[in-house]
Design an enzyme around this catalytic site. Structure first.
Site, short mmCIF file in Angstrom:
data_model
loop_
_atom_site.label_atom_id
_atom_site.label_comp_id
_atom_site.label_asym_id
_atom_site.label_seq_id
_atom_site.Cartn_x
_atom_site.Cartn_y
_atom_site.Cartn_z
N ASP A 1 0.87 -1.18 0.00
CA ASP A 1 0.00 0.00 0.00
C ASP A 1 0.91 1.23 0.00
O ASP A 1 1.57 1.53 1.00
CB ASP A 1 -0.89 -0.04 1.26
CG ASP A 1 -1.90 1.11 1.31
OD1 ASP A 1 -1.65 2.15 0.66
OD2 ASP A 1 -2.91 0.95 2.01
N HIS A 2 0.92 1.93 -1.11
CA HIS A 2 1.89 3.03 -1.27
C HIS A 2 1.55 4.23 -0.37
O HIS A 2 2.36 5.13 -0.22
CB HIS A 2 1.94 3.46 -2.73
CG HIS A 2 3.27 4.00 -3.16
ND1 HIS A 2 4.21 4.47 -2.27
CD2 HIS A 2 3.82 4.14 -4.39
CE1 HIS A 2 5.27 4.88 -2.93
NE2 HIS A 2 5.07 4.70 -4.22
#
Ligand code: CAO
Length: 445
Positions: free
Chosen positions: A417-418
């Site tokens: 999850d950036h």
């Protein structure tokens, strides 16, 4: 200097309307038509505009006062003579205007002189809307309580007011509530109903409708309903794919020595079949200890860092994908992990997993190594923030400084999850994991 009294205008049949919001302060310069306060009856709320311009010398009302037509609201100083009336605002979408009152009570002190003024904007009844679950069903089909200015603010932002939890008196929605709701939607902590329903209708993203095709016109077909588990996992995967900004980092681990150890252990008949997955679970637990932001979950603007380490792994079952969770992986040896993961995979295939067997995961592993493939992009299993995909190990010529030597390489695909994890951190995590798998003795360092 001339003083001007501002009084409650004609508000139709409304009586004893309560003051719920005072929008101005003494000393403030007031423009003609500027809203001074919000009143509320049991049916609607409305803002009372000023019928003159000038400096506000004194507010004659306070919160909770009950007002009727003609009651004194405020005294303005240096007031300009009121301008000609402007037309009342048109009803907005989803909002009507109740009988626009034609007059405002206004007069110079000691010289009552009513003049026509614009009608107050009256927030009328929105059609009753189903209360979303977030409101706990406590206000079934009730109107969202909010002043016209808050309604306007919500309209400008496109915020569905019926979904906003009010923190004001009697649950009234304040401007801060609209702001908090907007922030929660932007961070992904809350979904609007339109977003939730977007999957079916494409509404939230303004997508084209799903193609409706009569396949039978092209050849024979058979219709098969999706299994219950596939429907549930599909909905979860869809949400995660849409809501999480994914990036996948690909790397490879040299597992030549580890595979030799695994084969040796299995030949020694240690009582359980030792799998590559068990080694990877053990190594992943160690890597999560070194990189705590991978063992975390987003909670609005905060990150929940977990001090425990439970690892889920995707299991392919006849009914669809399931993710049993192996608890406290870091505290267990590889043989115990192999034994427990085999037992969990068996229960998954036989539909015998309890709900607790699938809860509490911190990080997931999806192994397609027994099947094939080179690399793939697994979908993060929310609310986790990263997932590791394993593909089939293969022999590769690797330069050892003097010559190319055949090495067994395990492809690692780390999706993350950036919003939580930067690309550099992901590359470091994957490189560290690869180093652990290349030489498992490093786990004890
Ligand atoms: N490279 C090469 N061979 C591998 C390997 C890898 N990365 N991983 C496993 N293998 C080998 C095993 O050694 C085994 O070979 P032997 O029988 O000769 O010893 C064979 O492949 C089968 O392994 P397995 O997949 O049954 O066992 P596992 O412990 O590696 O995996 C489990 C268990 C539950 C993960 C697996 O059965 C499974 O369900 N995999 C699918 C997961 C999945 O669907 N992921 C996608 C999710 S998203 O759609």
């Amino acid at each position: 200097m001339a003083l001007v009294e501002v009084r409650v205008p004609d508000i139709g049949n409304f009586k004893d309307v309560a003051v719920i919001e005072i929008l101005v302060q003494p000393g403030q310069s007031i423009k003609l038509e500027q809203s001074l306060l919000t009143v509320e009856s049991d049916k609607a709320s409305m803002e009372i505009p000023s019928s003159a311009a000038g400096a506000l010398r004194e507010m004659k009302v306070k919160l909770g006062d009950k007002l009727n037509q003609g009651d004194l609201i405020a005294v303005l100083e240096g007031a300009a003579v009121s301008s000609p009336p402007v037309p009342p605002p048109l009803p907005q979408a989803g909002e009507g205007t109740l009988s626009p009152p034609p007059l405002a009570g206004e007069g110079r002190v000691g010289e009552a002189q009513p003049v026509p003024t614009p009608a107050p904007a009256i927030a009328a009844a929105l059609p009753p809307q189903p209360s979303p679950a977030r409101r706990g069903g406590s206000e079934p089909s009730s109107l969202p309580h909010a002043s016209p200015s808050v309604r306007k603010f919500a309209r400008e932002l496109g915020v569905p007011l019926a979904e906003v939890q009010g923190s004001g008196p009697k649950g009234r929605i304040l401007q801060e509530d609209v702001q908090s709701f907007t922030q929660a939607v932007m961070t992904g902590a809350v979904q609007t109903q339109a977003q939730v329903q977007g999957g079916a209708g494409g509404g939230a993203f303004n997508l084209l409708p799903w193609p409706q095709v009569d396949f039978a016109q092209f050849g024979p077909i058979e219709r098969k309903e999706l299994a219950r588990i596939r429907k549930i996992s599909g909905a979860n995967l869809h949400r995660n794919w849409v809501m999480i900004p994914h990036v996948t980092n690909h790397d490879e681990a040299d597992i030549t020595d580890l595979e030799a150890l695994r084969v040796q252990l299995n030949s020694e008949q240690v009582g359980v079949k030792v799998t590559m997955l068990a080694f990877v679970i053990k190594a992943a637990a160690a890597a999560l200890g070194k990189f705590p932001e991978f063992n975390a979950s987003l909670d609005g603007d905060a990150l929940i860092l977990k001090r425990y380490c439970h690892i889920g792994f995707a299991a392919d079952t006849p009914n669809g994908l399931m993710v049993p969770v192996l608890r406290n992986a870091g505290q267990k040896g590889v043989l115990q992990i192999a034994q427990e993961s085999a037992e969990l995979a068996r229960k998954a295939r036989e539909s015998k997993l309890a709900a607790a067997d699938m809860q509490g995961g911190c990080f997931s592993i999806s192994s397609l190594g027994g099947i094939g493939g080179t690399h793939f992009t697994p979908i993060v299993n929310a609310p986790e923030v990263a997932i590791l995909g394993l593909s089939r190990a293969y022999l590769k010529p690797v330069w050892n400084g003097q010559a190319f030597a055949p090495r067994l390489m395990l492809p690692l695909s780390l999706s993350y999850d950036h919003r939580v994890i930067d690309g550099a951190a992901a590359a470091r995590f994957n490189a560290h994991l690869a180093a652990l798998l290349a030489d498992l003795r490093r786990i004890v360092l």
